[in-house]
Design a protein around this motif. Sequence first.
Motif, PDB file in Angstrom:
ATOM      1  N   ALA A 576     -16.853   1.867 -16.998  1.00 11.82           N
ATOM      2  CA  ALA A 576     -15.767   1.697 -16.005  1.00 11.82           C
ATOM      3  C   ALA A 576     -17.022   0.961 -14.778  1.00 11.82           C
ATOM      4  O   ALA A 576     -18.300   0.884 -14.345  1.00 11.82           O
ATOM      5  N   ARG A 577     -16.054  -0.099 -13.653  1.00 13.95           N
ATOM      6  CA  ARG A 577     -16.261  -1.056 -12.951  1.00 13.95           C
ATOM      7  C   ARG A 577     -16.010  -0.207 -11.305  1.00 13.95           C
ATOM      8  O   ARG A 577     -15.057  -0.293 -11.167  1.00 13.95           O
ATOM      9  N   THR A 578     -17.233  -0.492 -10.886  1.00 11.16           N
ATOM     10  CA  THR A 578     -16.817  -0.196  -9.389  1.00 11.16           C
ATOM     11  C   THR A 578     -16.617  -1.604  -8.647  1.00 11.16           C
ATOM     12  O   THR A 578     -16.428  -2.438  -9.329  1.00 11.16           O
ATOM     13  N   PRO A 579     -15.326  -1.165  -7.472  1.00 18.71           N
ATOM     14  CA  PRO A 579     -14.356  -2.442  -7.164  1.00 18.71           C
ATOM     15  C   PRO A 579     -15.959  -3.580  -6.512  1.00 18.71           C
ATOM     16  O   PRO A 579     -16.622  -3.177  -6.198  1.00 18.71           O
ATOM     17  N   GLY A 580     -15.348  -4.938  -6.863  1.00 16.73           N
ATOM     18  CA  GLY A 580     -16.586  -5.755  -6.130  1.00 16.73           C
ATOM     19  C   GLY A 580     -17.319  -6.121  -7.549  1.00 16.73           C
ATOM     20  O   GLY A 580     -17.434  -5.370  -8.084  1.00 16.73           O
ATOM     21  N   ASP A 581     -18.318  -7.659  -6.587  1.00 18.81           N
ATOM     22  CA  ASP A 581     -19.149  -7.701  -7.443  1.00 18.81           C
ATOM     23  C   ASP A 581     -20.570  -8.322  -6.028  1.00 18.81           C
ATOM     24  O   ASP A 581     -19.633  -8.706  -5.117  1.00 18.81           O
ATOM     25  N   SER A 582     -21.242  -8.729  -6.599  1.00 18.74           N
ATOM     26  CA  SER A 582     -21.682  -9.816  -5.481  1.00 18.74           C
ATOM     27  C   SER A 582     -21.331 -10.351  -5.026  1.00 18.74           C
ATOM     28  O   SER A 582     -21.738 -11.307  -3.647  1.00 18.74           O
ATOM     29  N   THR A 583     -20.474 -11.317  -5.523  1.00 18.43           N
ATOM     30  CA  THR A 583     -20.008 -11.891  -4.797  1.00 18.43           C
ATOM     31  C   THR A 583     -18.582 -11.636  -4.564  1.00 18.43           C
ATOM     32  O   THR A 583     -17.791 -12.988  -3.903  1.00 18.43           O
ATOM     33  N   HIS A 584     -18.502 -10.766  -4.315  1.00 18.25           N
ATOM     34  CA  HIS A 584     -16.925  -9.924  -4.258  1.00 18.25           C
ATOM     35  C   HIS A 584     -16.841  -9.255  -2.988  1.00 18.25           C
ATOM     36  O   HIS A 584     -16.786  -8.259  -3.756  1.00 18.25           O
ATOM     37  N   PRO A 585     -17.406  -9.304  -1.759  1.00 23.11           N
ATOM     38  CA  PRO A 585     -18.223  -7.769  -1.408  1.00 23.11           C
ATOM     39  C   PRO A 585     -16.815  -7.562  -0.754  1.00 23.11           C
ATOM     40  O   PRO A 585     -15.549  -7.570  -0.613  1.00 23.11           O
ATOM     41  N   VAL A 586     -16.797  -6.100  -0.975  1.00 21.69           N
ATOM     42  CA  VAL A 586     -15.463  -4.997  -0.307  1.00 21.69           C
ATOM     43  C   VAL A 586     -15.884  -5.106   0.963  1.00 21.69           C
ATOM     44  O   VAL A 586     -16.246  -5.790   2.201  1.00 21.69           O
ATOM     45  N   LEU A 587     -14.310  -5.408   1.598  1.00 22.13           N
ATOM     46  CA  LEU A 587     -13.635  -6.469   2.774  1.00 22.13           C
ATOM     47  C   LEU A 587     -13.381  -5.106   3.772  1.00 22.13           C
ATOM     48  O   LEU A 587     -13.340  -4.971   4.848  1.00 22.13           O
ATOM     49  N   CYS A 588     -12.741  -3.637   2.491  1.00 19.41           N
ATOM     50  CA  CYS A 588     -12.101  -2.591   3.722  1.00 19.41           C
ATOM     51  C   CYS A 588     -11.617  -1.827   2.477  1.00 19.41           C
ATOM     52  O   CYS A 588     -11.698  -2.327   1.152  1.00 19.41           O
ATOM     53  N   SER A 589     -11.034  -0.821   2.985  1.00 18.46           N
ATOM     54  CA  SER A 589     -10.336  -0.222   1.427  1.00 18.46           C
ATOM     55  C   SER A 589      -8.992  -0.167   1.832  1.00 18.46           C
ATOM     56  O   SER A 589      -8.963  -0.596   2.308  1.00 18.46           O
ATOM     57  N   ALA A 590      -8.543   0.073   0.446  1.00 19.38           N
ATOM     58  CA  ALA A 590      -6.987   0.373  -0.194  1.00 19.38           C
ATOM     59  C   ALA A 590      -6.314   1.062   1.083  1.00 19.38           C
ATOM     60  O   ALA A 590      -7.605   1.799   1.695  1.00 19.38           O
ATOM     61  N   PRO A 591      -4.967   1.026   1.344  1.00 19.21           N
ATOM     62  CA  PRO A 591      -4.202  -0.433   0.544  1.00 19.21           C
ATOM     63  C   PRO A 591      -4.421  -1.670   1.461  1.00 19.21           C
ATOM     64  O   PRO A 591      -3.913  -2.143   1.114  1.00 19.21           O
ATOM     65  N   GLY A 592      -5.798  -2.288   2.722  1.00 16.33           N
ATOM     66  CA  GLY A 592      -5.993  -3.216   2.971  1.00 16.33           C
ATOM     67  C   GLY A 592      -5.292  -3.338   4.551  1.00 16.33           C
ATOM     68  O   GLY A 592      -4.241  -2.788   5.171  1.00 16.33           O
ATOM     69  N   THR A 593      -5.237  -4.556   5.137  1.00 16.95           N
ATOM     70  CA  THR A 593      -4.668  -4.935   6.031  1.00 16.95           C
ATOM     71  C   THR A 593      -3.665  -5.998   6.174  1.00 16.95           C
ATOM     72  O   THR A 593      -2.724  -5.927   6.823  1.00 16.95           O
ATOM     73  N   TYR A 594      -3.131  -6.492   4.963  1.00 14.60           N
ATOM     74  CA  TYR A 594      -1.775  -7.148   4.994  1.00 14.60           C
ATOM     75  C   TYR A 594      -0.567  -6.583   4.887  1.00 14.60           C
ATOM     76  O   TYR A 594       0.202  -7.045   5.652  1.00 14.60           O
ATOM     77  N   VAL A 595      -0.974  -4.962   4.484  1.00 16.38           N
ATOM     78  CA  VAL A 595       0.129  -4.599   4.138  1.00 16.38           C
ATOM     79  C   VAL A 595       0.704  -4.203   5.240  1.00 16.38           C
ATOM     80  O   VAL A 595       2.182  -3.753   5.020  1.00 16.38           O
ATOM     81  N   ALA A 596       0.296  -4.361   6.180  1.00 18.15           N
ATOM     82  CA  ALA A 596       0.566  -3.342   8.248  1.00 18.15           C
ATOM     83  C   ALA A 596       0.265  -5.075   9.113  1.00 18.15           C
ATOM     84  O   ALA A 596       1.121  -4.209   9.579  1.00 18.15           O
ATOM     85  N   ALA A 597       0.505  -5.289   8.401  1.00 16.54           N
ATOM     86  CA  ALA A 597      -0.271  -6.863  10.009  1.00 16.54           C
ATOM     87  C   ALA A 597       1.619  -7.709   9.924  1.00 16.54           C
ATOM     88  O   ALA A 597       2.039  -7.211   8.947  1.00 16.54           O
ATOM     89  N   ALA A 598       1.335  -8.142  11.027  1.00 11.55           N
ATOM     90  CA  ALA A 598       3.063  -8.819  11.846  1.00 11.55           C
ATOM     91  C   ALA A 598       2.979 -10.195  10.953  1.00 11.55           C
ATOM     92  O   ALA A 598       1.576 -10.507  10.552  1.00 11.55           O
ATOM     93  N   PRO A 599       4.686 -10.466  10.617  1.00 12.11           N
ATOM     94  CA  PRO A 599       3.924 -11.662   9.861  1.00 12.11           C
ATOM     95  C   PRO A 599       3.080 -12.763  11.069  1.00 12.11           C
ATOM     96  O   PRO A 599       3.133 -12.564  12.505  1.00 12.11           O
ATOM     97  N   LEU A 600       2.872 -13.929  10.127  1.00 14.22           N
ATOM     98  CA  LEU A 600       2.093 -15.122  10.994  1.00 14.22           C
ATOM     99  C   LEU A 600       2.730 -15.485  11.440  1.00 14.22           C
ATOM    100  O   LEU A 600       4.162 -16.254  11.336  1.00 14.22           O
ATOM    101  N   GLU A 601       2.453 -15.631  12.957  1.00 13.64           N
ATOM    102  CA  GLU A 601       3.403 -17.039  14.364  1.00 13.64           C
ATOM    103  C   GLU A 601       2.623 -18.397  13.922  1.00 13.64           C
ATOM    104  O   GLU A 601       1.997 -18.591  13.050  1.00 13.64           O
ATOM    105  N   GLY A 602       2.717 -19.225  14.556  1.00 15.85           N
ATOM    106  CA  GLY A 602       3.254 -20.211  15.124  1.00 15.85           C
ATOM    107  C   GLY A 602       4.322 -21.291  14.612  1.00 15.85           C
ATOM    108  O   GLY A 602       5.559 -20.725  14.409  1.00 15.85           O
ATOM    109  N   GLU A 603       4.962 -22.278  14.820  1.00 18.33           N
ATOM    110  CA  GLU A 603       5.376 -23.527  14.844  1.00 18.33           C
ATOM    111  C   GLU A 603       5.385 -24.752  13.596  1.00 18.33           C
ATOM    112  O   GLU A 603       4.243 -23.828  12.392  1.00 18.33           O
TER     113      GLU A 603
END
Length: 603
Positions: A576-603
């Motif tokens: 079994a594989r643990t999440p990530g590897d040396s070139t893919h460090p864990v950024l945060c735990s599931a369910p992540g940040t995008y799922v709850a983030a507000a839409p990107l603003e901008g023109e």
Amino acid sequence: MTTSDLVEDAAGHPQLAKLEQNMARIEALTQRVMAAFAHKRHVPEALQGPSQELYMKAAMAYWNEAAANPAKLFEQQIAYWGKTLTHFAEAQAALAKGTLEAPEDHTPEDRRFSNPMWKTNPYFNMIKQQYLINSEALAKGVEEIEGISDLERKRLKYFGAQVVDMMCPTNFLPTNPDALERAIETEGQSLIDGLENLVRDLEAHDGELVVSLADGSAFKLGENIGTSKGEVVFRNHMFELIQYTPTTDQVRDIPIVLFPPWINKFYILDLKEKNSLVKWIVDQGYTLFIVSWVNPGPAMRDTSLNDYIEDGYRTAMREVKSICGTETINAVGYCIAGTTLSLTLSRMKQQGDTSVGSATFFTTLTDFSDQGEFSVFLTDDFVDGIEAEVNRTGVLESFYMARTFSYLRSRDLIYQPAIKSYMMGETPPAFDLLYWNGDGTNLPAKMAVEYLRGLCQKNKFADGGFELAGDVLKIDEVDVPLCAIACETDHIAAWHASYAGVQQMGSKDKTFILSESGHIAGIVNPPSKGKYGHYTNPDMSGSADAWKAGAVRNDGSWWPRWGAWLAERSGEMVPARTPGDSTHPVLCSAPGTYVAAAPLEGE
């Protein structure tokens, strides 16, 4: 006389006093309702209903037919008048008996009229029967109009039915016995609670009436919904890549990457442990990755389908292969994500990229020649309006998509919830599926127009080829081993159309499974429920109806059947594989940040 005068007069009658106090609160809440309406968002006229051209054409066809064949018009009207007069006479005869009984009722069963008073009370029965007579007359009149196309008739029937449903007597307090009884039982408190619910919904949606289907305070992502253990191991401007923590000592060598639709959020597949497809896949011994799409804002107005393919699908595939050290992955696409997966596979075929060993499609359309129930919204009057709106704002807001989906099932998703919330004063239920349903996302302007024009309207992928960033993508270039799951009562991706698309794909290894139930319940159908069955038939040489006629019905969920199909295409067992590897460090735990983030603003 003021409300305070009434309360003073009612001092000797506690129940009346309570009612009058509640009436005073109603006055205050009414002011808040009016204030919310005063700030109502602007909805372009083109997105509020079909163009006047449709109604003018229907009216002209009706009067032309009346002039050419007046007997038919008189026949329709006389039939309507006859039923109305008969109903009135029967009601009068019943009342004349002095027993306040309703006349004999032969109307069909309708769960909107489940209260016994609709049959026993002469007032409510009179209203119900006349409403149903009116509804029948309107439906028959539309059905018998000549001189219009099948699509125009379908649109008239649909929008006519919307008017009929809106005018149902259950939608109005004076003609809803359930609401009136509840108001009396609660001394008017139910009306107070209902108005508070109405004010809350109006203020939360800029004065637009969007009925809350679920208690939003009952759920928190990562705590009691979307709780499967995993880590975000990659992130770019399009998505976060979640790798789930293994629950078995060994896993299949070939990993799975699942692409959910970006119209909604991925956690529909991980609502809670007992019905989580995520948990089930991991428990079967697979390394599972899920793409969690960003919620687009105006800054992403120029994001195209090509960006979703290159910066989304192919980037995710590359990162998954790198993390797992494999040459191939097994890909899964759900709904529009399945459509885009098929586009991706066509391009990969053209470029000789063999990264996908097998593909699974959940409720996916690739042949849009049969647009199903959505056909009423895919004509130029609506699509022109959408294009103008997204060019103005940069996105197709989730508000418009949610409203469209709701009106396809307006009785269940608009009127019944509104009655319970606003007239009965009930708190919306703590229902995870309905909570997810209300957690929509936007679509980038460019991508939305490409999808609506090139795929939905013109059906280019299945008819001649879909031009995208210099390539011409074709459905018969999808030639990897594939398994497609469609749903029998799906009103979003009709199973006949899903079958037609799979039938045209170039794969020699095809499996088609038809699950009972609809777009969500047919997919989120864990074996533990023992609820919905599924159909199988290896012979896809004939029509969809021929396939169904020759299919075998199997009890229970399709998940284990798919799991067995996938196991044959997933290699040997490895540690079994643990999440990530040396070139893919864990950024945060599931369910992540995008799922709850507000839409990107901008023109």
